[in-house]
Scaffold this motif. Structure first.
Motif, PDB file in Angstrom:
ATOM      1  N   THR A  39       0.838  -1.202   0.000  1.00 54.51           N
ATOM      2  CA  THR A  39       0.000   0.000   0.000  1.00 54.51           C
ATOM      3  C   THR A  39       0.876   1.256   0.000  1.00 54.51           C
ATOM      4  OG1 THR A  39      -0.145  -0.063   2.421  1.00 54.51           O
ATOM      5  CG2 THR A  39      -1.911  -1.146   1.172  1.00 54.51           C
ATOM      6  N   ARG A  40       2.099   1.095  -0.452  1.00 55.09           N
ATOM      7  CA  ARG A  40       3.029   2.214  -0.543  1.00 55.09           C
ATOM      8  C   ARG A  40       3.307   2.524  -2.002  1.00 55.09           C
ATOM      9  NH1 ARG A  40       8.807   2.737   2.698  1.00 55.09           N
ATOM     10  NH2 ARG A  40       9.349   4.843   1.959  1.00 55.09           N
ATOM     11  N   THR A  41       3.316   3.783  -2.368  1.00 56.25           N
ATOM     12  CA  THR A  41       3.548   4.195  -3.745  1.00 56.25           C
ATOM     13  C   THR A  41       5.030   4.492  -3.977  1.00 56.25           C
ATOM     14  OG1 THR A  41       3.039   6.495  -3.171  1.00 56.25           O
ATOM     15  CG2 THR A  41       1.225   5.130  -3.958  1.00 56.25           C
ATOM     16  N   VAL A  42       5.388   4.710  -5.239  1.00 58.50           N
ATOM     17  CA  VAL A  42       6.807   4.899  -5.568  1.00 58.50           C
ATOM     18  C   VAL A  42       7.369   6.186  -4.968  1.00 58.50           C
ATOM     19  CG1 VAL A  42       6.734   3.512  -7.668  1.00 58.50           C
ATOM     20  CG2 VAL A  42       6.184   5.948  -7.790  1.00 58.50           C
ATOM     21  N   ASP A  43       6.507   7.148  -4.615  1.00 57.29           N
ATOM     22  CA  ASP A  43       7.000   8.381  -3.992  1.00 57.29           C
ATOM     23  C   ASP A  43       6.962   8.302  -2.467  1.00 57.29           C
ATOM     24  OD1 ASP A  43       4.290   8.500  -3.620  1.00 57.29           O
ATOM     25  OD2 ASP A  43       4.036  10.539  -4.407  1.00 57.29           O
ATOM     26  N   GLY A  44       6.705   7.100  -1.930  1.00 57.27           N
ATOM     27  CA  GLY A  44       6.788   6.907  -0.495  1.00 57.27           C
ATOM     28  C   GLY A  44       5.517   7.182   0.280  1.00 57.27           C
ATOM     29  N   GLU A  45       4.439   7.549  -0.404  1.00 54.30           N
ATOM     30  CA  GLU A  45       3.167   7.807   0.276  1.00 54.30           C
ATOM     31  C   GLU A  45       2.395   6.500   0.449  1.00 54.30           C
ATOM     32  OE1 GLU A  45       2.388  10.693   1.581  1.00 54.30           O
ATOM     33  OE2 GLU A  45       4.229  11.601   0.812  1.00 54.30           O
ATOM     34  N   HIS A  46       1.333   6.547   1.269  1.00 51.12           N
ATOM     35  CA  HIS A  46       0.559   5.343   1.565  1.00 51.12           C
ATOM     36  C   HIS A  46      -0.926   5.566   1.284  1.00 51.12           C
ATOM     37  CE1 HIS A  46       3.703   2.953   3.651  1.00 51.12           C
ATOM     38  NE2 HIS A  46       4.216   4.157   3.878  1.00 51.12           N
ATOM     39  N   PHE A  47      -1.601   4.485   0.945  1.00 51.22           N
ATOM     40  CA  PHE A  47      -3.057   4.496   0.809  1.00 51.22           C
ATOM     41  C   PHE A  47      -3.607   3.307   1.586  1.00 51.22           C
ATOM     42  CE2 PHE A  47      -1.216   2.283  -2.831  1.00 51.22           C
ATOM     43  CZ  PHE A  47      -1.873   1.061  -2.797  1.00 51.22           C
ATOM     44  N   VAL A  48      -4.925   3.266   1.746  1.00 50.28           N
ATOM     45  CA  VAL A  48      -5.563   2.127   2.412  1.00 50.28           C
ATOM     46  C   VAL A  48      -6.538   1.472   1.435  1.00 50.28           C
ATOM     47  CG1 VAL A  48      -5.324   3.093   4.721  1.00 50.28           C
ATOM     48  CG2 VAL A  48      -7.414   3.548   3.404  1.00 50.28           C
ATOM     49  N   ILE A  49      -6.800   0.197   1.666  1.00 54.67           N
ATOM     50  CA  ILE A  49      -7.702  -0.583   0.827  1.00 54.67           C
ATOM     51  C   ILE A  49      -8.921  -0.982   1.644  1.00 54.67           C
ATOM     52  CG2 ILE A  49      -7.989  -2.785  -0.401  1.00 54.67           C
ATOM     53  CD1 ILE A  49      -5.014  -2.604  -1.144  1.00 54.67           C
ATOM     54  N   LYS A  50     -10.110  -0.745   1.090  1.00 54.45           N
ATOM     55  CA  LYS A  50     -11.357  -1.116   1.757  1.00 54.45           C
ATOM     56  C   LYS A  50     -12.260  -1.870   0.786  1.00 54.45           C
ATOM     57  CE  LYS A  50     -10.316   0.834   5.622  1.00 54.45           C
ATOM     58  NZ  LYS A  50     -10.185   0.062   6.876  1.00 54.45           N
ATOM     59  N   HIS A  51     -12.967  -2.856   1.314  1.00 53.36           N
ATOM     60  CA  HIS A  51     -13.928  -3.596   0.512  1.00 53.36           C
ATOM     61  C   HIS A  51     -15.281  -2.899   0.543  1.00 53.36           C
ATOM     62  CE1 HIS A  51     -11.159  -6.871  -0.171  1.00 53.36           C
ATOM     63  NE2 HIS A  51     -10.897  -6.912   1.122  1.00 53.36           N
ATOM     64  N   PHE A  52     -16.108  -3.168  -0.457  1.00 52.07           N
ATOM     65  CA  PHE A  52     -17.446  -2.588  -0.521  1.00 52.07           C
ATOM     66  C   PHE A  52     -18.410  -3.369   0.368  1.00 52.07           C
ATOM     67  CE2 PHE A  52     -15.878  -1.002  -4.678  1.00 52.07           C
ATOM     68  CZ  PHE A  52     -16.213   0.333  -4.525  1.00 52.07           C
ATOM     69  N   GLU A  53     -19.349  -2.652   0.965  1.00 50.97           N
ATOM     70  CA  GLU A  53     -20.427  -3.352   1.663  1.00 50.97           C
ATOM     71  C   GLU A  53     -21.578  -3.658   0.705  1.00 50.97           C
ATOM     72  OE1 GLU A  53     -23.149   0.128   3.672  1.00 50.97           O
ATOM     73  OE2 GLU A  53     -21.356  -0.495   4.777  1.00 50.97           O
ATOM     74  N   ASP A  54     -21.563  -3.024  -0.467  1.00 50.58           N
ATOM     75  CA  ASP A  54     -22.566  -3.297  -1.498  1.00 50.58           C
ATOM     76  C   ASP A  54     -22.269  -4.628  -2.189  1.00 50.58           C
ATOM     77  OD1 ASP A  54     -23.749  -0.187  -2.103  1.00 50.58           O
ATOM     78  OD2 ASP A  54     -21.686  -0.337  -1.379  1.00 50.58           O
TER      79      ASP A  54
END
Length: 314
Positions: free
Chosen positions: A254-269
Motif C-alpha cells: 500500500t506504498r507508492t513509488v513516492d513513499g506515500e501510503h493508501f488504504v484498501i477497503k472492501h465494498f459493503e454493497d
C-alpha cells in the motif's frame, strides 16, 4: 490417395509477414537482407498460388493489406511459429523445452502479475524467450486475432468473437483511499458514500466503463476529478490525497513509488466482480510451448489466490 502438393513455401510466408508488418517491400527487403525485387517477385508468386490479392500497391506510399491479406496474416504467422516449433522439437529430443512466446498483458495487470509469472517460468524452462506487450483490451484482442500475440492475461471484459477465454479467478473491486480520509477507518465502504468524493479514474477502455457502472445501483455515476491510464499514477494520486479510486487486482503493498501510503477497503454493497483469465485465438492451434505456458499461468494464479486467502484469514 491423390495429394495436392503445397504451392507455397515457408520462405514466401516469411516474406508476406515481413511485408505486412512493414507495409513496404523495400523496408521488408532491408529487414530480411534480400533484394527488393526478390521479395516483390516472391509475393506476386504467392498471390498467384493463393488466387487472391494480398496487397494493394501504392506507387508513392508503400503497401496496404487487402481484406484477404488481413484474413490470412494471422494464419501465416501461426504456420511459421508451428514450423519453428517442429524444428525446435527435433532439437528437444535430447534436451529441454525451447521456443518463444509472444505474451500480452492488460496494462493494469502487468506490474503485479507479469514479472512474477515470467520469472518463475524461465527458472523452470531456461530455453524459453519472451516478447511482452502491455496494452489495453482492444489492442490485446487485436494482437491475438492477427497472430502477433500467442496468449494474453486479461479480464473478461468485452471478449470478442474468435477469442477463447479461460477464466482463472474472480476479482471483486475494492476502494483505494488516502490514509487520512474520513472513510479510512471504516470496516467497509458503501458506494453511496463515495458519490460526493473526488474520484481518480483508471482511464482505460472497458475498465472505466466497468468501474463507473458499479454505481448504477445507487442511481448516479461519479464524475472523475482526475484521470490516468497508468495504475501507479492512480495509486499515487490517491495516496497524495487527491481522491479515491477503484481497482480489482490484489496489491501486496500500500506504498507508492513516492513513499506515500493508501488504504484498501472492501465494498459493503453487492458489487459485480470481473474475471481474470487467459485469452487466446480460438481459430489457431496453440503451439506446445504456449499450451505449457497457459497451464503454468493457471497454476500460478490459483496458487497466488490461495496465498492471498491465507493472508486475509491469518
Amino acid at each position: 490417395m491423390d495429394h495436392n502438393p503445397l504451392r507455397y513455401s515457408l520462405r514466401q510466408l516469411r516474406y508476406f509477414v515481413a511485408a505486412a508488418e512493414a507495409l513496404s517491400f523495400t523496408a521488408a527487403a532491408r529487414r530480411l537482407h534480400i533484394s527488393q525485387p526478390s521479395i516483390s517477385t516472391a509475393l506476386a508468386d504467392l498471390e498467384a498460388s493463393f488466387g487472391v490479392q494480398l496487397f494493394i500497391r501504392h506507387h508513392a506510399s508503400g503497401l496496404s493489406l487487402t481484406q484477404s491479406g488481413r484474413d490470412l496474416l494471422g494464419h501465416a504467422r501461426n504456420l511459421l511459429k508451428n514450423a519453428e516449433e517442429l524444428q525446435l522439437a527435433a532439437g528437444e529430443l535430447d534436451g529441454g523445452m525451447t521456443g518463444s512466446i509472444s505474451l500480452g498483458c492488460l496494462v493494469s495487470l502487468a506490474p503485479p502479475l507479469m514479472p512474477g509469472i515470467i520469472s518463475r517460468f524461465v527458472k523452470e524452462h531456461a530455453g524459453i524467450a519472451f516478447r511482452t506487450t502491455e496494452a489495453h483490451q482492444d489492442a490485446l484482442l487485436g494482437g491475438l486475432s492477427d497472430g502477433s500475440l500467442d496468449i494474453a492475461l486479461t479480464y473478461s471484459l468485452d471478449i470478442a468473437d474468435g477469442i477463447a477465454f479461460t477464466p482463472l479467478l474472480s476479482l471483486p473491486p475494492y476502494v483505494l483511499l488516502p490514509k487520512t480520509h474520513r472513510l479510512a477507518r471504516a470496516r467497509k465502504v458503501a458506494l453511496v458514500d463515495l458519490l460526493e468524493e473526488p474520484y481518480v479514474m483508471l482511464d482505460l477502455p472497458h475498465s472505466r466503463e466497468y468501474f463507473s457502472a458499479l454505481f448504477d445501483s445507487v442511481g448516479a455515476r461519479p464524475v472523475p476529478s482526475f484521470r490516468s491510464s497508468q495504475p501507479e499514477v492512480v495509486r499515487g494520486m490517491v495516496a497524495n490525497g487527491l481522491g479515491y479510486s477503484i481497482l480489482n487486482f490484489p496489491l501486496k503493498s500500500t506504498r507508492t513509488v513516492d513513499g506515500e501510503h493508501f488504504v484498501i477497503k472492501h465494498f459493503e454493497d453487492n458489487v459485480s466482480a470481473t474475471t481474470l483469465g487467459i485469452a487466446q485465438s480460438s481459430g489457431m492451434r496453440a503451439r506446445r510451448v504456449v499450451q505449457h505456458f497457459a497451464a503454468f499461468c493457471e497454476a500460478y494464479v490459483r496458487e497466488l489466490h490461495v496465498q492471498e486467502e491465507h493472508k486475509a484469514n491469518a
